[in-house]
Design a protein around this motif. Structure first.
Motif, short mmCIF file in Angstrom:
data_model
loop_
_atom_site.label_atom_id
_atom_site.label_comp_id
_atom_site.label_asym_id
_atom_site.label_seq_id
_atom_site.Cartn_x
_atom_site.Cartn_y
_atom_site.Cartn_z
N CYS A 1 1.19 4.21 -3.05
CA CYS A 1 0.58 5.36 -2.49
C CYS A 1 0.61 6.53 -3.37
N CYS B 1 -4.20 1.71 -2.89
CA CYS B 1 -3.64 0.85 -1.60
C CYS B 1 -4.85 -0.43 -1.58
N CYS C 1 0.72 -1.25 0.08
CA CYS C 1 -0.09 -0.06 -0.12
C CYS C 1 0.87 1.27 -0.01
#
Lengths: 341, 114, 636, 236, 355
Positions: free
Chosen positions: B47, B85, B43
């Motif tokens: 991002c 994510c 994630c």
């Protein structure tokens, strides 16, 4: 053929290889230093990853050796093996000697003595216990702190005695991670309102069904995982265990209190194995386990032709691998006699 | 009281016992996948905001669980909620909802409603 | 005989509801913005009025749209609405024609039979009595369906129906009682006097043969009046409020009033106009693919209406717009949900009865203290000058082949373009808007706008429908904005792009934000038909499905999304196309995870069939022609 | 300086301190500096382990390497036998040699240490000596210390000391020839060179900041600046 | 805590170091001789006169430059050479056992010995530097002990000569002592410390042998916060103070009667910071709102042996020790507290913390 093979140690590896040897038509003697066979399996509650009762495996192994071709000698420690004219002489502590045509060494492992990681306070603080002791608690159904309280917050410390230069063990004991996951789940089952935390450096789930168990522990049982090697454990004024660790994934030191801490003790070459190695001229590796002749295709062989190894006396191994290793040792024995003919 | 030219410093330890974990409880109750994270960092790697700043969703997940409220507050504001994510998570963690819920929980915490 | 005690409940109910509706209308009117008030005034004296009358007739009474969706359901609604309407109209005429006086109080029409129980004296009267019985029978047939629907929604062709609250049940029962009690009251009266037509007359005679009809008629007239009275009194608290309010809605809409982005009279009118018919539930993929049946629009509007906690309902929506497309009342559901998300109300206010009759006047939320900008840390963007801006969008960064395809299309068409978010850009802001954080979204919008402005371009092309929608609706760029499907079509039409035809069959999935969300249906299909054999599916255009990956829903988990995606993919690949084509990176990723069929973006197909001119191909190996190297940054 | 890592490898403390870090965090968990500063010894070791010149240069100019208190608690526990503190000591030495220490507030304090502890060694033969511990610079020592210093000869005499006199016993004066030996040792073994590095780079920095350093001693604005300045941001 | 009992004596058998029992070459501590000269002098007195051992102090030994080294202004090669000079002095005086008063020095001596083992070229370089600078040559000592090791070694003999025990005179209960070991005593090389790094026995052994009870508290192993540059520069002193307070807060619930340390810095900080904290925010950590007296091991031995507390220098600590003396039943003269060696009255400090 009517050859005689001696198996040293009646743990899982010893019993399984003895059974296979008997299947191949050998007569077999197993020497066991304890008063009963089973080795470490005796103390275990449920096995990972499928949580089967260890008694089932134990029963299977007892059935395996319960036959006339196999003679089990308990309370008998082998101190030395020597080779004379292609035959072997096995000496026991009772100073008796036995002859054999081949030997399978299955002296297994000892659990790491947790006192050696003094900073974890094992033997100093009451509620710091080992994973083996926790198994016994499960088996006896008395998951309790020493003062009789049911533990509400339990921590598992991974890699105790493994991957640690400070205690001289550079290797990974392989099964502590999955054991911790299994035991964490069991704690949550025994005490549903409890909070369980595992302190790990890497979660090593390299076995069939292991990763799935790890995932289940999070999804179904809400087990928490914190990445960091525990630095020290102390007891505070209220009798709670205070643990210091770095939460490495956020880069901050962390302090936490626990009712009970479980040390995931690793495996070490057994003392009896060490003695046997020294007395019998068997080579050991840097990790102090018996040194196999070849990492890939000679893991059951050592430096003496006719002496074979099976199970955790050569490397850290889980039960599945141990049983397979035991069977492959028997293959090597058969092959040994075929070559000799 | 005397001034010695220096002051007592605040301990940086995450004091798990003392920390307020109501935000985590709030999220656990509404988004069970909060507990599925295995800290792989996928994630944080993908991002959109993390491309510009030190925002790490992986870290936020942990900080919420530890009750580090002030850090969480400052961090989650950086999220743009783009949802990458959630799309890349190998464990199916609904990270976006966690951020939204954390925001809610903080608001409630500040309004004394939690 | 002009008065009976039992008319009192009806009268109380009637005057109450008339007063109430007038009161609410005045309040709503006062709360309208100045422009909307003007619109209403203009509408009243203009075409809108007549349009509204027409629409009221076709929709509120005949329920044309419901007929289209589901004939049985349509019949049910029509029979109740139109039938009742007829009953009142003809009842009034009846009272006027055959009564003793001409200026009758309203109850006279309702209880006409009681006051004039005599048998028909003329042929006209016989015919009229027959007509009245026919209308009653018509209503009763609809009522029968309604009762059936309540106990077995499938029997009327509905998979699900809305769940009811206690007050709803009381109102429903009183509504259900209205017509049978009228039937019985009229029948007993007819039985006693030997009047009535084929329904009331026959039934009356049959009943009178073994029951004291005259004595029994009276309590049923009471029941009839009580049912009506109760129903009217409870009306404002129930979904039946839609009966009067829908009229206002139709008129307001025809006058040009739109939902906008704030709560106000118009949203209130819409909320009260919902009849909880449940069509939105059936349209919803969360319902038919994932078995989630408590978050649909009917529940949302009901929740808002009745001050029930909707915290869990509001964010649990794909915002695919399928329900809005199907809503028979034409409620603007998406904007209302967005408003609700923005309002960020977590706790329901108290549910006192009186409060529900007289809710607080609207009430803009207390202004929040100014907050420092959230994204001030974003480094200033740099942009190159070009004619066309290409903005891939966050999601396209997770599908690098879409980016690559677009770049090769640009190169092949010789477009002077700049790839503004090549190294990862700032989010378009729509996800923030979708979760109600408009203020923060504005920051991103102004950041990106500045970036776009500095390129000096007159065209913005994006690969992501999510971005496209927000660029169109919330950015004020003053340049052309195109989704890449539109842009490819333009290139084809401009002869800038030469494409081969590939002998493959494809079916097209219309992404929610591109299709229903922005009305772009034709261009993608045009491009697809240009390069491959496009198959029809059951779910075209307005009826298209959502892939389930929607960013708008923050609540559902991955397995639930997969259920939706699997169902949708199965439907779309029923005819075994070679490719399932979409025009959205998020749909591509979502479908890709659940279907065996290759899922591609239109741009990827197009990039495969670009015809490179001979000379260019020959030159492509020479160093001077080597294309600008495109680095694709993959973050994960 | 082509490669910082190779230079660091010439320092035995660095060789001893850095085997291979597996990021377990055992050091940070008990680090007293990590408890109060925005500091993580694990991260320093990881950064150094990359052998990346830019990373290392960043460290050499950073505040972070100056947070360590050299208590060496980290050495006890590291399962890989690393000693983050040794790595940091090597980094600090290099930072001073290259003059990078003046880039950070905490680094600039090395000037204060040199002018106090460093100069004490040459002047008294002690790192710290009662007569150099002025109560006004050490208010935390309290009124008792003030009293001891005011009555130093009596106090030390009562406790068997030799306050500033030759011979044996506590606080005795170190003879001139012994101090000469010390100074020669510093000259031969690189100690004086390091002193000079610190002085030279600090003076350059002081000039840049528009502050006087004087040639020796602590009665100068630059000393007071580095000795007392805490602009915050070190702890969180 | 199960460490202190007889059954656990063997637990840390791995860490029972060898301590010479006679013929010591004594080296001093900069901080201790400045702040606790009484302790150092009593050590010499104890060994030489009471235990009748041979201990020698060479007046031309200097600082080991350890504080400079850990303050990073003295390079490693320099400190190795300075230490080598002390070894040379030792060799010249005919001694093979070194007794080190300072824990920082002790850490450095051991570190250097270990370095020479791992890196023989460093030893060669040091020999060369020393010879070049001073013309001296040296031998590696046979035994390296901290002076607390030596008292630990003779703790039973001291107990047998003791006049007082670490018990409450009124109740007969053992006094509760907090022990704090200097980090550099065993954290660098656990094998050089009695009992290792985690549960060193060097001080706890003295306390239990002399009748007291050791408090095991969570922050027992935490550093006092000296941090060299952290204390030596005023701007950083918040670090030192805060670390000491971490310890005080942690030990507070156990109501300790005294703190025993074996490190110059620790002794100073645990003592002085109690004054500073009280000045800063009024907090105290001992019983009844008092401060906790902080003793060196020599001072504790001296008290047990019945030495006049004012001859040990207890009156010059920030925290006054009268409550402890009273509890133990030690006789002392109030009048003699501030008298010179020849009996002259000196005047009284302006403000005393807890008496």
């Amino acid at each position: 053929m009517n050859k005689e093979v001696i198996v040293i140690g009646a743990g899982a590896a010893g019993m399984e290889s003895a059974g296979q040897l008997a299947n191949e038509g050998f007569s077999v003697k197993i020497f066991e230093k304890d008063e009963s066979p089973g080795g470490h399996l005796k103390g275990w509650y449920h096995l990972f990853p499928n949580r089967r009762d260890s008694v089932e495996v134990m029963d299977y192994l007892l059935d395996v050796i319960d036959r006339k071709e196999i003679e089990l000698l308990t309370n008998t420690t082998v101190t030395k093996v020597s080779k004379k004219d292609g035959k072997f002489v096995v000496t026991t502590t009772q100073n008796k000697e036995y002859n054999a045509d081949a030997i399978i060494v299955t002296t297994g492992f000892d659990l790491f003595r947790s006192e050696r990681k003094e900073e974890y306070g094992y033997g100093i603080y009451d509620n710091v216990i080992t994973s083996a002791e926790l198994e016994k608690m499960f088996r006896n159904g008395n998951l309790r702190c020493t003062d009789g309280r049911i533990p509400q917050k339990v921590g598992f410390i991974h890699c105790v005695g493994s991957r640690d230069e400070k205690v001289g063990n550079f290797y990974c004991s392989k099964l502590c991670c999955v054991s911790a996951v299994k035991q964490a789940i069991e704690i949550r089952e025994h005490v549903p309102e409890s909070n369980v935390f595992c302190f790990y450096m890497d979660i090593r789930m390299g076995g069939s069904g292991y990763e799935e168990l790890y995932r289940e522990s999070q999804q179904k049982y809400g087990v928490n995982y914190i990445r960091g090697k525990v630095s020290e454990v102390a007891e505070n004024y209220e009798g709670k265990l205070v643990l210091k660790v770095e939460d490495t994934l956020v880069g901050k030191p962390l302090k936490m209190e626990f009712d009970m801490l479980v040390l995931m003790v690793g495996m070490e070459m057994s003392e009896s194995g060490k003695e046997l190695a020294v007395n019998s001229g068997l080579l050991t590796g840097e990790n102090r386990f018996f040194a196999p002749a070849d990492h890939h295709f000679g893991s059951n062989k050592g430096n003496v032709d006719g002496i074979f190894y099976a199970g955790a006396c050569t490397a850290t191994m889980n039960l599945t691998e141990t049983l397979a290793h035991a069977r492959s040792a028997v293959d090597d024995v058969v092959d040994y006699f075929r070559r000799k003919k | 009281m005397s001034d010695f030219g220096y002051v007592l410093l605040k301990n940086r330890h995450i004091d798990y016992e003392a920390n307020d974990k109501r935000i985590a409880e709030y999220i656990y109750a509404r988004e069970p996948s909060f507990g599925y994270c295995m800290e792989c960092g996928c994630c944080a790697g993908t991002c959109t905001s993390g491309n510009f700043t030190h925002l790490s969703l992986r870290e936020i997940n942990i900080l919420i669980k530890r009750g580090e409220t002030s850090t969480i507050k400052e961090q989650i504001d950086k999220c743009m909620l783009c949802g990458k994510c959630t799309l890349v998570c190998p464990r199916g963690v609904n990270t976006r909802n966690i951020i939204i819920l954390a925001g809610e929980a903080i608001q409630k915490l500040e309004a004394n409603e939690l | 005989m002009n008065f009976e005690l039992f008319v009192i409940p009806f009268n109380i109910g009637l005057y109450f509801i008339i007063f109430y509706v007038v009161y609410r209308s005045v309040v709503w009117f006062l709360d309208l913005s100045r422009q909307d008030k003007l619109r209403l005034q203009r509408g009243f004296f203009g075409r809108a009025f007549w349009q509204s009358i027409k629409e009221i007739f076709s929709e509120s009474l005949l329920h044309r749209k419901i007929w289209k969706t589901n004939a049985r359901l349509g019949y049910m609604h029509t029979s109740l609405a139109f039938g009742w309407f007829l009953l009142i109209i003809f009842g009034t005429i009846e009272a006027d024609l055959f009564g003793t006086s001409h200026l009758n109080p309203p109850y006279k029409a309702i209880f006409f039979k009681y006051f004039h129980p005599e048998p028909a004296r003329s042929g006209i009267e016989v015919a009229y009595a027959f007509l009245m019985d026919l209308i009653l029978a018509y209503i009763l047939s609809g009522l029968f369906l309604a009762v059936l629907k309540r106990f077995s929604s499938k029997s009327v062709g509905m998979k699900k129906t809305t769940k009811l609250l206690t007050l709803d049940k009381v109102a429903l029962t009183s509504l259900w009682l209205v017509f049978p009690s009228r039937l019985l009251a009229e029948s007993f009266t007819s039985g006693a006097y030997g009047s009535g037509s084929f329904l009331t007359g026959s039934l009356g005679n049959a009943l009178a043969s073994f029951l004291p009809a005259e004595q029994l008629a009276y309590p049923f007239w009471w029941l009839y009046s009580l049912s009506l009275g109760t129903f009217f009194i409870l009306l404002p608290l129930t979904r039946y409020m839609h009966i009067p309010i829908e009229l206002f809605l139709i008129f307001a809409r025809n006058s040009g009033i739109k939902t906008g982005d704030q709560k106000g009279s118009y949203t209130d009118i819409q909320i009260y106009s919902c009849s909880s018919c449940g069509i939105c539930i059936d349209a919803c993929q969360l319902s038919f693919s994932a078995g989630i049946n408590n978050i649909q629009t009917a529940y949302l509007l009901k929740g808002i209406r009745e001050n029930i906690d909707v915290t869990d309902i509001v964010p649990n929506c794909l915002m695919c717009g399928r329900c809005e497309a199907k809503c028979p009342v034409g409620i603007e559901i998406m904007p209302i949900r967005m408003i609700q998300r923005r309002e960020n109300i977590y706790l329901p206010s108290e549910r006192k009865l009186l409060k529900r009759y007289f809710p607080d006047r609207k009430k803009s939320p207390a202004p929040k203290p100014p907050v420092p900008p959230s994204y001030s840390w974003i480094p200033e963007g740099r942009s190159e000058k070009a004619k066309v801006i290409y903005f891939a969008g966050c999601m396209s960064h997770l599908t690098p082949t879409i980016k690559k395809s677009m770049l090769s299309i640009f190169e092949a068409a010789g477009v002077d373009y700049t790839f503004v978010d090549e190294e990862g850009g700032v989010c378009c802001g729509r996800p923030l808007m979708l979760s109600g954080q408009t203020k923060k979204a504005r920051e991103l919008i102004s950041y990106n706008s500045k970036l776009f402005y500095e390129t000096g371009a007159d065209m913005l092309v994006t690969s992501c429908p999510i971005c496209y929608k927000v660029f169109k609706e919330s950015y004020k760029l003053g340049i052309d904005i195109m989704h890449h499907t539109q842009y490819i079509k333009k290139l084809i039409n401009d002869d800038a792009l030469k494409l081969n035809f590939m002998h493959k069959t494809v079916s097209y999935h219309s992404p929610c934000d591109l299709g229903r969300g922005s009305g772009v249906y034709d261009e993608p299909k045009y491009v697809l038909s240009y390069v491959a054999r496009l198959q029809e599916t059951e779910f075209e255009d307005e009826n298209s499905l959502c892939c389930g990956g929607s960013l708008a829903n923050t609540k559902i988990d991955n397995p639930t999304r997969a259920l939706i995606a699997k169902d949708a993919a199965r439907e779309l690949t029923k005819n075994r196309p070679d490719y399932l084509v979409t025009a959205c990176p998020l749909c591509k990723k979502t479908f890709g995870a659940v279907t065996e069929t290759d899922v591609v973006d239109i741009s990827e197909l197009v990039a495969q069939v670009i015809v490179v001119p001979q000379a260019k191909r020959l030159m492509s190996n020479s160093p001077i022609m080597r294309k600008k190297k495109v680095t694709v940054k993959n973050n994960c | 300086m082509s490669n910082y890592y190779d230079t660091l490898m010439k320092d035995v403390r660095f060789v001893e301190g850095l085997n291979a870090c597996m990021n377990c965090g055992v050091c940070t968990a008990i680090c007293p500096a990590a408890a109060f500063y925005d500091y993580d010894p694990r991260k320093i070791v990881i950064a150094v382990q990359t052998k990346d010149d830019d990373e290392i240069e960043k460290l050499l100019k950073s505040e972070t390497i100056w947070y360590c208190g050299e208590c060496l608690s980290c050495k006890t526990r590291c399962p890989r036998g690393n000693t983050p503190a040794y790595v940091i000591m090597a980094l600090r030495t290099l930072s001073q040699q290259l003059g990078f220490f003046t880039e950070s507030e905490k680094g600039r304090q090395q000037f204060a240490l040199k002018r106090t502890v460093g100069d004490n060694i040459f002047e008294y033969g002690y790192c710290v000596a009662a007569y150099a511990m002025k109560p006004e610079l050490h208010p935390e020592q309290g009124p008792v210390w003030k009293y001891v210093i005011e009555n130093a000869r009596d106090v030390f005499e009562r406790l068997g000391g030799k306050y500033d006199e030759y011979g044996g016993g506590p606080m005795r004066k170190i003879p001139e020839d012994v101090r000469d030996e010390l100074i020669r040792i510093f000259e031969v073994s690189g100690g004086t060179e390091l002193f000079d590095d610190i002085e030279r780079h600090s003076k350059a920095k002081a000039k840049e900041m528009g502050l006087e350093t004087g040639d020796k001693g602590i009665d100068n604005p630059y000393f007071m600046e580095v000795y007392t300045k805490d602009s915050g941001g070190h702890h969180c | 805590m199960k460490l202190e009992g007889e059954e656990n004596k063997i637990k840390w058998a791995d860490y029972q170091k060898e301590i010479a029992d006679d013929h010591f070459f004594y080296v001093r501590s900069c901080i201790r001789q400045s702040l606790y000269p009484g302790s150092e002098q009593f050590f010499l007195n104890l060994l030489g006169n009471i235990l009748k051992k041979d201990i020698y102090e060479n007046p031309s030994h200097t600082t080991c430059t350890g504080i400079g080294y850990h303050g990073d202004v003295v390079p490693f090669s320099t400190i190795q050479t300075v230490v080598a000079r002390h070894y040379a002095l030792m060799k010249e005086s005919g001694y093979k056992n070194i007794a080190i008063s300072c824990v920082t020095s002790f850490g450095i001596y051991t570190e250097i010995l270990e370095t020479w083992k791992h890196f023989p070229e460093e030893l060669e370089k040091t020999r060369e530097y020393l010879f070049k600078a001073t013309g001296r040559e040296f031998d590696i000592p046979e035994n390296v002990s901290h002076t607390s090791d030596i008292i630990y070694k003779f703790k039973d003999e001291i107990a047998s000569m003791a006049k007082y025990r670490l018990v409450d005179k009124e109740t007969g209960e053992p006094l509760k002592g907090v022990e704090h070991i200097g980090c550099h005593y065993a954290k660098i090389f656990p094998k050089y410390g009695v009992g290792g790094a985690e549960f060193p026995q060097v001080l706890s052994g003295m306390i239990t042998t002399w009748g007291g009870e050791v408090v095991d508290y969570p922050e027992r192993r935490h550093c006092c916060g000296f941090g060299f540059r952290q204390y030596l520069v005023q701007a950083n002193r918040g670090y030192s103070l805060s670390n000491s307070i971490t310890k005080f807060e942690s030990m507070k619930p156990y109501k300790p009667d005294f703190i025993l340390t074996n490190c110059p810095g620790c002794n100073m900080f645990m003592d002085k910071w109690q004054y500073t904290v009280k000045e800063m925010n009024g907090n105290t950590y001992g019983q009844d709102g008092n401060a906790i007296p902080v003793l060196t091991y020599e001072e504790l031995a001296g008290l047990v042996l019945g030495v006049d507390p004012w001859d040990l220098g207890l009156q010059f600590h920030a925290v006054q020790s009268e409550p402890l003396l009273d509890k133990m039943g030690i006789e002392y003269s109030k009048e003699d507290k501030y008298k010179t060696i020849d009996g002259r009255q000196m005047g009284v400090p302006a403000k005393i913390l807890n008496v």
